[in-house]
Motif scaffolding. Structure first.
Motif, PDB file in Angstrom:
ATOM      1  N   THR A 183      17.425  -0.598   6.160  1.00 22.28           N
ATOM      2  CA  THR A 183      17.380  -0.059   4.804  1.00 22.28           C
ATOM      3  C   THR A 183      15.924   0.006   4.338  1.00 22.28           C
ATOM      4  N   PHE A 184      15.515   1.199   3.924  1.00 17.74           N
ATOM      5  CA  PHE A 184      14.190   1.423   3.355  1.00 17.74           C
ATOM      6  C   PHE A 184      14.366   1.679   1.865  1.00 17.74           C
ATOM      7  N   VAL A 185      13.594   0.998   1.035  1.00 19.86           N
ATOM      8  CA  VAL A 185      13.587   1.247  -0.404  1.00 19.86           C
ATOM      9  C   VAL A 185      12.168   1.656  -0.783  1.00 19.86           C
ATOM     10  N   PHE A 186      12.030   2.909  -1.222  1.00 22.19           N
ATOM     11  CA  PHE A 186      10.734   3.447  -1.627  1.00 22.19           C
ATOM     12  C   PHE A 186      10.620   3.356  -3.136  1.00 22.19           C
ATOM     13  N   THR A 187       9.630   2.628  -3.615  1.00 24.91           N
ATOM     14  CA  THR A 187       9.415   2.435  -5.047  1.00 24.91           C
ATOM     15  C   THR A 187       8.903   3.727  -5.668  1.00 24.91           C
ATOM     16  N   PRO A 188       9.512   4.176  -6.790  1.00 27.58           N
ATOM     17  CA  PRO A 188       8.969   5.359  -7.473  1.00 27.58           C
ATOM     18  C   PRO A 188       7.558   5.066  -7.976  1.00 27.58           C
ATOM     19  N   LEU A 189       6.711   6.080  -7.920  1.00 29.52           N
ATOM     20  CA  LEU A 189       5.312   5.918  -8.319  1.00 29.52           C
ATOM     21  C   LEU A 189       4.961   6.882  -9.428  1.00 29.52           C
ATOM     22  N   ASP A 190       4.049   6.486 -10.279  1.00 33.52           N
ATOM     23  CA  ASP A 190       3.569   7.391 -11.323  1.00 33.52           C
ATOM     24  C   ASP A 190       2.056   7.584 -11.201  1.00 33.52           C
ATOM     25  N   GLU A 191       1.581   7.573  -9.964  1.00 34.49           N
ATOM     26  CA  GLU A 191       0.156   7.757  -9.701  1.00 34.49           C
ATOM     27  C   GLU A 191      -0.231   9.213  -9.927  1.00 34.49           C
ATOM     28  N   THR A 192      -1.388   9.416 -10.455  1.00 33.29           N
ATOM     29  CA  THR A 192      -1.884  10.779 -10.638  1.00 33.29           C
ATOM     30  C   THR A 192      -2.853  11.172  -9.531  1.00 33.29           C
ATOM     31  N   GLU A 193      -3.395  10.188  -8.862  1.00 34.48           N
ATOM     32  CA  GLU A 193      -4.343  10.443  -7.783  1.00 34.48           C
ATOM     33  C   GLU A 193      -3.581  10.912  -6.533  1.00 34.48           C
ATOM     34  N   SER A 194      -4.059  11.965  -5.901  1.00 34.68           N
ATOM     35  CA  SER A 194      -3.440  12.454  -4.673  1.00 34.68           C
ATOM     36  C   SER A 194      -3.950  11.637  -3.495  1.00 34.68           C
ATOM     37  N   LYS A 195      -3.014  11.055  -2.760  1.00 35.72           N
ATOM     38  CA  LYS A 195      -3.374  10.360  -1.538  1.00 35.72           C
ATOM     39  C   LYS A 195      -2.147  10.244  -0.647  1.00 35.72           C
ATOM     40  N   VAL A 196      -2.391   9.906   0.596  1.00 38.21           N
ATOM     41  CA  VAL A 196      -1.331   9.734   1.575  1.00 38.21           C
ATOM     42  C   VAL A 196      -1.535   8.383   2.230  1.00 38.21           C
ATOM     43  N   SER A 197      -0.442   7.660   2.460  1.00 36.63           N
ATOM     44  CA  SER A 197      -0.508   6.354   3.088  1.00 36.63           C
ATOM     45  C   SER A 197       0.344   6.370   4.361  1.00 36.63           C
ATOM     46  N   TYR A 198      -0.190   5.800   5.436  1.00 38.25           N
ATOM     47  CA  TYR A 198       0.512   5.728   6.710  1.00 38.25           C
ATOM     48  C   TYR A 198       0.767   4.275   7.072  1.00 38.25           C
ATOM     49  N   SER A 199       1.950   3.978   7.593  1.00 35.24           N
ATOM     50  CA  SER A 199       2.235   2.650   8.127  1.00 35.24           C
ATOM     51  C   SER A 199       3.229   2.793   9.277  1.00 35.24           C
ATOM     52  N   HIS A 200       3.511   1.683   9.943  1.00 41.58           N
ATOM     53  CA  HIS A 200       4.345   1.723  11.133  1.00 41.58           C
ATOM     54  C   HIS A 200       5.139   0.428  11.221  1.00 41.58           C
ATOM     55  N   ILE A 201       6.412   0.530  11.600  1.00 45.06           N
ATOM     56  CA  ILE A 201       7.213  -0.661  11.870  1.00 45.06           C
ATOM     57  C   ILE A 201       7.754  -0.572  13.289  1.00 45.06           C
ATOM     58  N   ASN A 202       8.084  -1.716  13.854  1.00 45.92           N
ATOM     59  CA  ASN A 202       8.619  -1.802  15.204  1.00 45.92           C
ATOM     60  C   ASN A 202      10.033  -2.357  15.154  1.00 45.92           C
TER      61      ASN A 202
ATOM     62  N   GLU B 108       0.823  -1.210   0.000  1.00 41.24           N
ATOM     63  CA  GLU B 108       0.000   0.000   0.000  1.00 41.24           C
ATOM     64  C   GLU B 108       0.860   1.264   0.000  1.00 41.24           C
ATOM     65  N   SER B 109       1.932   1.252   0.795  1.00 35.00           N
ATOM     66  CA  SER B 109       2.810   2.423   0.866  1.00 35.00           C
ATOM     67  C   SER B 109       3.985   2.332  -0.094  1.00 35.00           C
ATOM     68  N   ALA B 110       4.094   1.241  -0.835  1.00 33.94           N
ATOM     69  CA  ALA B 110       5.109   1.045  -1.868  1.00 33.94           C
ATOM     70  C   ALA B 110       6.531   1.220  -1.350  1.00 33.94           C
ATOM     71  N   TYR B 111       6.861   0.445  -0.310  1.00 36.23           N
ATOM     72  CA  TYR B 111       8.239   0.438   0.191  1.00 36.23           C
ATOM     73  C   TYR B 111       8.562  -0.948   0.733  1.00 36.23           C
ATOM     74  N   SER B 112       9.854  -1.210   0.867  1.00 34.34           N
ATOM     75  CA  SER B 112      10.301  -2.424   1.539  1.00 34.34           C
ATOM     76  C   SER B 112      11.349  -2.028   2.566  1.00 34.34           C
ATOM     77  N   VAL B 113      11.482  -2.848   3.592  1.00 35.29           N
ATOM     78  CA  VAL B 113      12.443  -2.587   4.658  1.00 35.29           C
ATOM     79  C   VAL B 113      13.165  -3.884   4.994  1.00 35.29           C
ATOM     80  N   SER B 114      14.470  -3.765   5.215  1.00 35.61           N
ATOM     81  CA  SER B 114      15.277  -4.902   5.638  1.00 35.61           C
ATOM     82  C   SER B 114      16.307  -4.386   6.640  1.00 35.61           C
ATOM     83  N   TYR B 115      16.954  -5.292   7.342  1.00 31.17           N
ATOM     84  CA  TYR B 115      17.946  -4.883   8.331  1.00 31.17           C
ATOM     85  C   TYR B 115      19.126  -5.831   8.334  1.00 31.17           C
TER      86      TYR B 115
END
Length: 146
Positions: free
Chosen positions: A102-121, A89-96
Motif C-alpha cells: 500500500t502506497f499513500v501519497f500525501t497531497p501537496l500544496d507546493e507552488t515550486e515545480s520539482k520532481v522527486s525520485y526514490s526507489h524501494i526493494n 522528500e517524496s511525500a509518501y509512505s509504504v506498508s505491506y
C-alpha cells in the motif's frame, strides 16, 4: 567481412530476451487513477529484467498493488522501519501485508515545480530462492498528469 559483422550483430540482438520481473504485481485499487500511474516496462539495456515505476502528481492518493506470483512479500525499507516506511522528500509512505503493498501519497500544496525520485526493494521467498523486484517512485510536485 562487413556483412559478417552485420550478421553477428543481428544474431546478438535477436538473442537478447526480455525477462519478466521476479515478482509480478497488479493494481488492486487506485484512489486517483489520473494522478497515480503505474508502469511495467523494460529498462535499458534489454538484458535487465522488467521493472515497475509509479508516477504520482501533487494531488496524492492511495495505491494498492497485489503480488500475483508470491503469497508473502516484504518491502525491505518497511521491514527496516518497523512496518511502514515514510519518504519525506517524496511525500509518501509504504506498508505491506501478506502479498499486498500500500502506497499513500500525501497531497501537496507546493507552488515550486520539482520532481522527486526514490526507489524501494521488494523480496519474496520462492522455490528458486529469494525473488527480488525494485519499484521506482517518481513524484511530481505540480498539477500535471503523470
Amino acid at each position: 567481412m562487413k556483412y559478417l559483422v552485420y550478421i553477428l550483430i543481428a544474431i546478438t540482438l535477436a538473442a537478447c530476451k526480455e525477462e519478466e520481473a521476479d515478482l509480478r504485481f497488479t493494481t488492486e485499487s487506485n484512489s486517483n487513477p489520473a494522478g497515480i500511474v503505474i508502469d511495467y516496462f523494460s529498462p535499458d539495456p534489454l538484458h535487465c529484467s522488467k521493472s515497475y515505476e509509479i508516477k504520482a502528481n501533487e494531488q496524492g492518493g492511495r495505491l494498492v498493488l497485489k503480488c500475483t506470483n508470491q503469497p508473502d512479500i516484504i518491502v525491505v525499507e518497511s521491514s527496516l522501519a518497523g512496518g511502514t516506511y515514510t519518504n519525506k522528500e517524496s511525500a509518501y509512505s509504504v506498508s505491506y501485508s501478506k502479498n499486498e503493498i500500500t502506497f499513500v501519497f500525501t497531497p501537496l500544496d507546493e507552488t515550486e515545480s520539482k520532481v522527486s525520485y526514490s526507489h524501494i526493494n521488494v523480496i519474496g521467498a520462492g522455490d528458486r530462492g529469494d525473488l527480488k523486484t525494485g519499484i521506482t517512485i517518481i513524484r511530481f510536485f505540480e498539477n500535471t498528469t503523470p
